[in-house]
Design an enzyme around this catalytic site. Structure first.
Site, short mmCIF file in Angstrom:
data_model
loop_
_atom_site.label_atom_id
_atom_site.label_comp_id
_atom_site.label_asym_id
_atom_site.label_seq_id
_atom_site.Cartn_x
_atom_site.Cartn_y
_atom_site.Cartn_z
N HIS A 54 0.84 -1.18 0.00
CA HIS A 54 0.00 0.00 0.00
C HIS A 54 0.89 1.26 0.00
O HIS A 54 2.09 1.19 0.26
CB HIS A 54 -0.93 0.00 1.21
CG HIS A 54 -2.05 -1.00 1.08
ND1 HIS A 54 -3.11 -1.07 1.94
CD2 HIS A 54 -2.27 -1.97 0.15
CE1 HIS A 54 -3.94 -2.03 1.57
NE2 HIS A 54 -3.44 -2.60 0.49
N GLU A 56 1.21 3.85 1.98
CA GLU A 56 1.91 4.20 3.24
C GLU A 56 3.15 3.34 3.43
O GLU A 56 4.20 3.84 3.86
CB GLU A 56 0.96 4.01 4.44
CG GLU A 56 -0.34 4.76 4.34
CD GLU A 56 -1.48 3.94 3.77
OE1 GLU A 56 -2.56 3.93 4.37
OE2 GLU A 56 -1.29 3.30 2.71
N CYS A 92 -1.87 -1.24 7.41
CA CYS A 92 -0.97 -0.07 7.37
C CYS A 92 -0.93 0.62 8.72
O CYS A 92 0.09 1.21 9.09
CB CYS A 92 -1.44 0.91 6.30
SG CYS A 92 -1.29 0.25 4.64
N LEU A 215 -10.10 -4.47 -28.51
CA LEU A 215 -10.43 -3.97 -27.17
C LEU A 215 -9.21 -3.90 -26.26
O LEU A 215 -9.30 -4.13 -25.05
CB LEU A 215 -11.54 -4.82 -26.52
CG LEU A 215 -12.86 -4.92 -27.27
CD1 LEU A 215 -13.86 -5.75 -26.45
CD2 LEU A 215 -13.46 -3.56 -27.58
N GLU A 293 -18.49 0.37 -24.93
CA GLU A 293 -18.15 0.90 -26.26
C GLU A 293 -18.99 0.24 -27.35
O GLU A 293 -18.56 0.11 -28.48
CB GLU A 293 -16.65 0.66 -26.55
CG GLU A 293 -15.72 1.65 -25.90
CD GLU A 293 -14.34 1.67 -26.55
OE1 GLU A 293 -14.20 1.25 -27.71
OE2 GLU A 293 -13.39 2.10 -25.89
N THR A 298 -26.87 -1.22 -27.85
CA THR A 298 -26.34 -1.52 -26.51
C THR A 298 -26.31 -0.27 -25.64
O THR A 298 -26.77 -0.27 -24.49
CB THR A 298 -24.92 -2.13 -26.62
OG1 THR A 298 -25.00 -3.33 -27.38
CG2 THR A 298 -24.33 -2.43 -25.26
#
Length: 353
Positions: A54, A56, A92, A215, A293, A298
């Protein structure tokens, strides 16, 4: 000593850092962190990829490797509440407490029920001074996908299409793919950048058969999204299409079968309620965003059910078809978020009110 007068500047640096993880951390949020000593940034880090350290942790490790010892004098700025639970990595909050950091400045709380205030509570209980809400609006916008996923129990949905100067999305028929291209090269590059930022990308059957798209994000550096196609029946030659030629996960929503093998998932749905079912399944599959897209049919189906968060329209300044498939019709109640243009196209980004 209170929080630095430059707190908004330091948090903005952390937000800009967080953006570097775009496309790589799904379904986790984007997070950036800076550590400040005497009004100067001495370390920084961000969440780089799903399952990795992460933000931190990366910022603290960077300082630790330099033999740093003044932990009780620093301010730690982080764009999202530090976690207090074991996930892919340890909490963290434990590392912050172990180091003896006494001041933590947080842009916004984490909406994920596993965290949701528990990180802040743990730090406060152990004597850490917490400042909450610095650049909160920007931090929520940064993680709009993550917040939408947890708040609305569905992915963040972006509808996108290109239309000609005279309002067509496609020709009725074309023998070469380049006969149907509407956007200029700079705009196509932008579309690929958008793809790289989203967790998944979805098209319908007509787009699969007529356009045979890849794609992917071949025009920019970035991670290819999960590919999704919606087709009532499954064509016998389905695997011959370009979108199956990568190693990314592919999901086929259909009415025939439910099956998974290697990177391909067949998901059976009720066709009468397909849009709602697709969105529900994407949520269950931990997919936090989808860029749709598809063609007019659609896109209009999602518009009509108000199943979207943004609509992005790329309007050509030059290309005219005179006839063809008309672009979708947007609701009247949208808010124009921003608009910009290049030599070939005008780009408008709309949000729901």
């Amino acid at each position: 000593m209170g929080v630095s007068d430059n707190s908004e500047y330091f948090m903005q640096v952390a937000i800009d850092l967080a953006k570097k993880g775009g496309g790589y951390v799904h379904p986790n949020p984007l997070v950036g962190c800076v550590i400040v000593l005497n009004n100067t940034i001495v370390s920084q880090g961000y969440h780089q990829y799903y399952g990795g350290n992460h933000a931190e942790v990366n910022a603290i490790l960077q300082l630790e490797q330099q033999g740093f010892h003044q932990w009780n004098e620093v301010e730690l700025y982080v764009t999202l509440e530090p976690c207090a639970h074991f996930g892919k990595t340890p909490p963290c909050t434990d590392l912050i407490l172990k180091k003896g950091i006494k001041k933590v400045i947080i842009a916004t709380t984490d909406i994920n029920p596993l965290v949701a205030g528990k990180g802040i509570e743990k730090l406060k209980k152990n004597g850490v001074s917490i400042t909450l809400g610095v650049k909160e609006k920007e931090a929520i916008e940064l993680n709009k996908r993550f917040f939408t996923y947890h708040r609305l129990k569905r992915p963040y949905i972006i509808l996108k299409w290109a239309e000609t100067k005279d309002g067509f999305i496609s020709k009725y028929s074309f023998s070469q793919k380049n006969e149907n291209i509407i956007s200029g090269k700079e705009t196509l590059k932008l579309v690929h950048q958008w793809r790289s930022e989203e967790h998944s990308i979805l098209i319908g059957y007509n787009t699969l058969v007529k356009d045979n798209p890849y794609l992917n994000v071949r025009y920019v550096e970035g991670k290819n999204p999960i590919k999704i196609v919606v087709c009532r029946e499954i064509p016998e030659d389905i695997f011959s299409y370009n979108m199956f030629k990568g190693t990314e996960r592919v999901i086929l929503f259909n009415t025939i079968k439910e099956e998974e093998s290697q990177n391909i998932l067949f998901k059976k749905i009720n066709w009468e309620n397909k849009e709602q079912e697709i969105i529900q399944h994407l949520y269950e599959l931990n997919i936090v965003s989808v860029l749709i897209e598809g063609g007019t049919k659609t896109l209009q189906a999602f518009i009509n059910q108000f199943l979207f968060d943004e609509i992005r329209v790329l309007k050509s300044k030059k290309v005219v078809f005179n006839e063809g498939i008309k672009a979708p019709i947007s609701p009247q109640s949208l808010i124009l978020s921003h608009t910009f243009e290049n030599d070939t196209d005008s780009i408008s980004i709309w949000k729901r009110d």
